[in-house]
Design a protein around this motif. Structure first.
Motif, PDB file in Angstrom:
ATOM      1  N   ILE A  61      39.292 -81.581 -49.271  1.00 38.38           N
ATOM      2  CA  ILE A  61      39.091 -82.770 -49.955  1.00 38.38           C
ATOM      3  C   ILE A  61      38.626 -82.668 -51.193  1.00 38.38           C
ATOM      4  O   ILE A  61      38.751 -82.982 -52.101  1.00 38.38           O
ATOM      5  N   LYS A  62      37.537 -81.803 -51.199  1.00 41.62           N
ATOM      6  CA  LYS A  62      36.697 -81.310 -52.590  1.00 41.62           C
ATOM      7  C   LYS A  62      37.723 -80.801 -53.448  1.00 41.62           C
ATOM      8  O   LYS A  62      37.776 -80.901 -54.643  1.00 41.62           O
ATOM      9  N   LEU A  82      39.515 -85.067 -54.444  1.00 45.03           N
ATOM     10  CA  LEU A  82      39.183 -86.336 -53.725  1.00 45.03           C
ATOM     11  C   LEU A  82      37.882 -86.843 -53.043  1.00 45.03           C
ATOM     12  O   LEU A  82      37.846 -87.956 -52.749  1.00 45.03           O
ATOM     13  N   SER A  83      36.945 -86.046 -53.336  1.00 39.49           N
ATOM     14  CA  SER A  83      35.529 -86.612 -53.015  1.00 39.49           C
ATOM     15  C   SER A  83      34.774 -86.916 -54.083  1.00 39.49           C
ATOM     16  O   SER A  83      35.159 -86.937 -55.335  1.00 39.49           O
ATOM     17  N   GLY A  84      33.713 -87.527 -53.872  1.00 41.64           N
ATOM     18  CA  GLY A  84      32.790 -88.098 -54.995  1.00 41.64           C
ATOM     19  C   GLY A  84      32.553 -89.512 -54.723  1.00 41.64           C
ATOM     20  O   GLY A  84      33.368 -90.254 -54.015  1.00 41.64           O
ATOM     21  N   GLY A 126      33.094 -93.461 -54.462  1.00 46.47           N
ATOM     22  CA  GLY A 126      34.251 -94.217 -54.517  1.00 46.47           C
ATOM     23  C   GLY A 126      35.552 -93.620 -54.018  1.00 46.47           C
ATOM     24  O   GLY A 126      36.581 -94.232 -54.173  1.00 46.47           O
ATOM     25  N   LYS A 127      35.462 -92.428 -53.688  1.00 41.47           N
ATOM     26  CA  LYS A 127      36.445 -91.514 -53.231  1.00 41.47           C
ATOM     27  C   LYS A 127      36.138 -91.323 -51.618  1.00 41.47           C
ATOM     28  O   LYS A 127      35.818 -91.994 -50.993  1.00 41.47           O
ATOM     29  N   ILE A 128      37.040 -90.121 -51.298  1.00 39.41           N
ATOM     30  CA  ILE A 128      37.156 -89.824 -49.606  1.00 39.41           C
ATOM     31  C   ILE A 128      35.641 -89.350 -49.552  1.00 39.41           C
ATOM     32  O   ILE A 128      35.205 -88.308 -50.132  1.00 39.41           O
ATOM     33  N   ARG A 129      35.175 -89.526 -48.286  1.00 38.87           N
ATOM     34  CA  ARG A 129      33.858 -88.914 -47.923  1.00 38.87           C
ATOM     35  C   ARG A 129      34.060 -88.494 -46.487  1.00 38.87           C
ATOM     36  O   ARG A 129      34.749 -89.252 -45.497  1.00 38.87           O
ATOM     37  N   LEU A 151      45.592 -89.632 -45.825  1.00 40.98           N
ATOM     38  CA  LEU A 151      44.518 -89.996 -47.044  1.00 40.98           C
ATOM     39  C   LEU A 151      45.149 -89.761 -48.359  1.00 40.98           C
ATOM     40  O   LEU A 151      44.987 -90.670 -49.193  1.00 40.98           O
ATOM     41  N   VAL A 152      46.336 -88.864 -48.614  1.00 43.91           N
ATOM     42  CA  VAL A 152      46.860 -88.559 -49.825  1.00 43.91           C
ATOM     43  C   VAL A 152      48.096 -89.772 -50.072  1.00 43.91           C
ATOM     44  O   VAL A 152      48.312 -90.426 -50.763  1.00 43.91           O
TER      45      VAL A 152
END
Length: 91
Positions: free
Chosen positions: A27-28, A32-34, A36-39, A80-81
């Protein structure tokens, strides 16, 4: 990523940590991380330890099973994508 002290099967013994780290790294790498994004979180017991590890996508609440990192990649790429449920892995 739960582990049990009583010897019964658990996700922690079936590759959950490797899968979680793989998902987090992927994801990183995809950006897509950070905030408001995917955790990618760790979870304790989800009460199906004998059946192997699970991955849950929120807010939809979609539960998946998986065997290896290729399955994790399919969930990332397709759900996810791409926004589509991976029916073959859905619980």
């Amino acid at each position: 990523m739960n582990t049990r002290d009583d010897g019964r099967a658990c996700c922690g013994q079936r590759g959950a940590e490797v899968a979680q780290k793989h998902a987090k790294k992927r994801i990183k790498a995809l950006g897509l991380s950070g905030p408001g994004k995917i955790r990618i979180n760790q979870a304790g017991c989800l009460d199906r330890c004998e059946e192997g590890p699970v991955l849950v996508v929120y807010p939809q609440g979609t539960w998946y099973t998986y065997v290896d990192t290729a399955d994790i990649d399919d969930i990332i790429d397709t759900h996810l994508v791409g926004g589509q449920v991976v029916d073959r892995l859905k619980i």
